[in-house]
Motif scaffolding. Sequence first.
Motif, PDB file in Angstrom:
ATOM      1  N   ALA A 105      40.826  38.540  39.568  1.00  0.00           N
ATOM      2  CA  ALA A 105      40.146  37.243  39.624  1.00  0.00           C
ATOM      3  C   ALA A 105      40.417  36.521  40.940  1.00  0.00           C
ATOM      4  CB  ALA A 105      40.574  36.370  38.457  1.00  0.00           C
ATOM      5  N   GLN A 106      41.462  36.937  41.666  1.00  0.00           N
ATOM      6  CA  GLN A 106      41.808  36.315  42.940  1.00  0.00           C
ATOM      7  C   GLN A 106      41.249  37.092  44.134  1.00  0.00           C
ATOM      8  OE1 GLN A 106      45.902  35.099  43.438  1.00  0.00           O
ATOM      9  NE2 GLN A 106      46.214  34.924  41.239  1.00  0.00           N
ATOM     10  N   ARG A 107      40.384  38.052  43.885  1.00  0.00           N
ATOM     11  CA  ARG A 107      39.906  38.906  44.975  1.00  0.00           C
ATOM     12  C   ARG A 107      38.996  38.132  45.925  1.00  0.00           C
ATOM     13  NH1 ARG A 107      35.807  43.602  45.426  1.00  0.00           N
ATOM     14  NH2 ARG A 107      36.803  44.892  47.025  1.00  0.00           N
ATOM     15  N   SER A 108      39.393  38.070  47.198  1.00  0.00           N
ATOM     16  CA  SER A 108      38.606  37.356  48.204  1.00  0.00           C
ATOM     17  C   SER A 108      37.888  38.287  49.162  1.00  0.00           C
ATOM     18  CB  SER A 108      39.523  36.416  49.008  1.00  0.00           C
ATOM     19  OG  SER A 108      40.551  37.147  49.659  1.00  0.00           O
ATOM     20  N   SER A 109      38.195  39.583  49.108  1.00  0.00           N
ATOM     21  CA  SER A 109      37.596  40.533  50.044  1.00  0.00           C
ATOM     22  C   SER A 109      36.300  41.142  49.529  1.00  0.00           C
ATOM     23  CB  SER A 109      38.595  41.657  50.352  1.00  0.00           C
ATOM     24  OG  SER A 109      38.983  42.320  49.160  1.00  0.00           O
ATOM     25  N   GLY A 110      35.847  40.728  48.362  1.00  0.00           N
ATOM     26  CA  GLY A 110      34.623  41.257  47.790  1.00  0.00           C
ATOM     27  C   GLY A 110      34.416  40.685  46.398  1.00  0.00           C
ATOM     28  N   PRO A 111      33.386  41.149  45.696  1.00  0.00           N
ATOM     29  CA  PRO A 111      33.127  40.632  44.352  1.00  0.00           C
ATOM     30  C   PRO A 111      34.241  40.993  43.372  1.00  0.00           C
ATOM     31  CG  PRO A 111      31.757  42.542  44.813  1.00  0.00           C
ATOM     32  CD  PRO A 111      32.409  42.182  46.100  1.00  0.00           C
ATOM     33  N   VAL A 112      34.421  40.152  42.364  1.00  0.00           N
ATOM     34  CA  VAL A 112      35.411  40.432  41.321  1.00  0.00           C
ATOM     35  C   VAL A 112      34.943  41.635  40.514  1.00  0.00           C
ATOM     36  CG1 VAL A 112      36.492  39.555  39.219  1.00  0.00           C
ATOM     37  CG2 VAL A 112      36.181  38.041  41.202  1.00  0.00           C
ATOM     38  N   GLN A 113      35.815  42.635  40.404  1.00  0.00           N
ATOM     39  CA  GLN A 113      35.495  43.855  39.661  1.00  0.00           C
ATOM     40  C   GLN A 113      36.701  44.280  38.839  1.00  0.00           C
ATOM     41  OE1 GLN A 113      34.517  45.913  43.503  1.00  0.00           O
ATOM     42  NE2 GLN A 113      32.803  46.741  42.323  1.00  0.00           N
ATOM     43  N   PRO A 114      36.486  44.988  37.741  1.00  0.00           N
ATOM     44  CA  PRO A 114      37.630  45.523  36.991  1.00  0.00           C
ATOM     45  C   PRO A 114      38.337  46.600  37.804  1.00  0.00           C
ATOM     46  CG  PRO A 114      35.556  46.323  36.071  1.00  0.00           C
ATOM     47  CD  PRO A 114      35.196  45.290  37.080  1.00  0.00           C
TER      48      PRO A 114
END
Length: 280
Positions: A105-114
Amino acid sequence: MAEDTSDDRLAHLGEDNLESAQMGTSHTGVSRGGEDVTDESELGLQRVDQLTEEGATVVDLAGDQQFWRFGHVIVDEAQELSPMQWRMIKRRTQGGSITIVGDVAQRSSGPVQPWAELLGDTMGDYVEAGLSINYRSPSEINDIAAAVLAEVAPGLSPAESIRSSGFQPDAVSSSQMSIVDLVELELSAVGEGTVAVVGFDTRLRSRLDSVLARSGSGLVVLSPDESKGLEFDSVVVVEPAEIFDRSPAGFYVACTRSTNRLRFFHERPLPSFLVDVIAG
């Protein structure tokens, strides 16, 4: 006589015997299709005493001997890594023994993915363990974080908080008080604690110059990305709508940095879901 530098010591270790510089590991070159290929070596620790005497560290040698592989690798903020970076890490890990720590949920380098999509086929078989307890944030802040998480990554379940601070997060508009006054209040409230002002507004630091000068290390001004992985006694999130529009994950990060108090400062209207959760 001049004192040896770290590079000099590394060179000395490797002058006569490359194996010595590898701390007892093997390193062989083979030819495949006419092309010389270097086999990767395992990282041994048989020569730790010698390294200590020479003043070189494992870190020094690992940087110099890039063909080493490591027994186990721990990756933090793992949600930010690219497929190429994952391949590089696996290549340098003996037997693929890796501990991966991160929050998608904290991913800033791309879309949130499982994780299954982020890792793909690169890591092979792995065991995924979710953390269901929030030890950092009190329940009042955890409720805010859960509402943000529902917007950022609706497929993820929020963690449960194990404590309460007694302070309800709120929103303060610029018509009520200035950002300087609000930050002063928070510094007073936390005493010897720490306050972070988080936002994208490049004028924040200059607007808070006088407070920063007086508060020393008790106050920092950060962007959402800069605040990642840190925690503070109080966090003032500036212009929530701007942060959420530019980086939903960045807004989630900003809302999860506090261990006690969370306040929102704004001129623009707040996101509707934030208004609802603050109103309770």
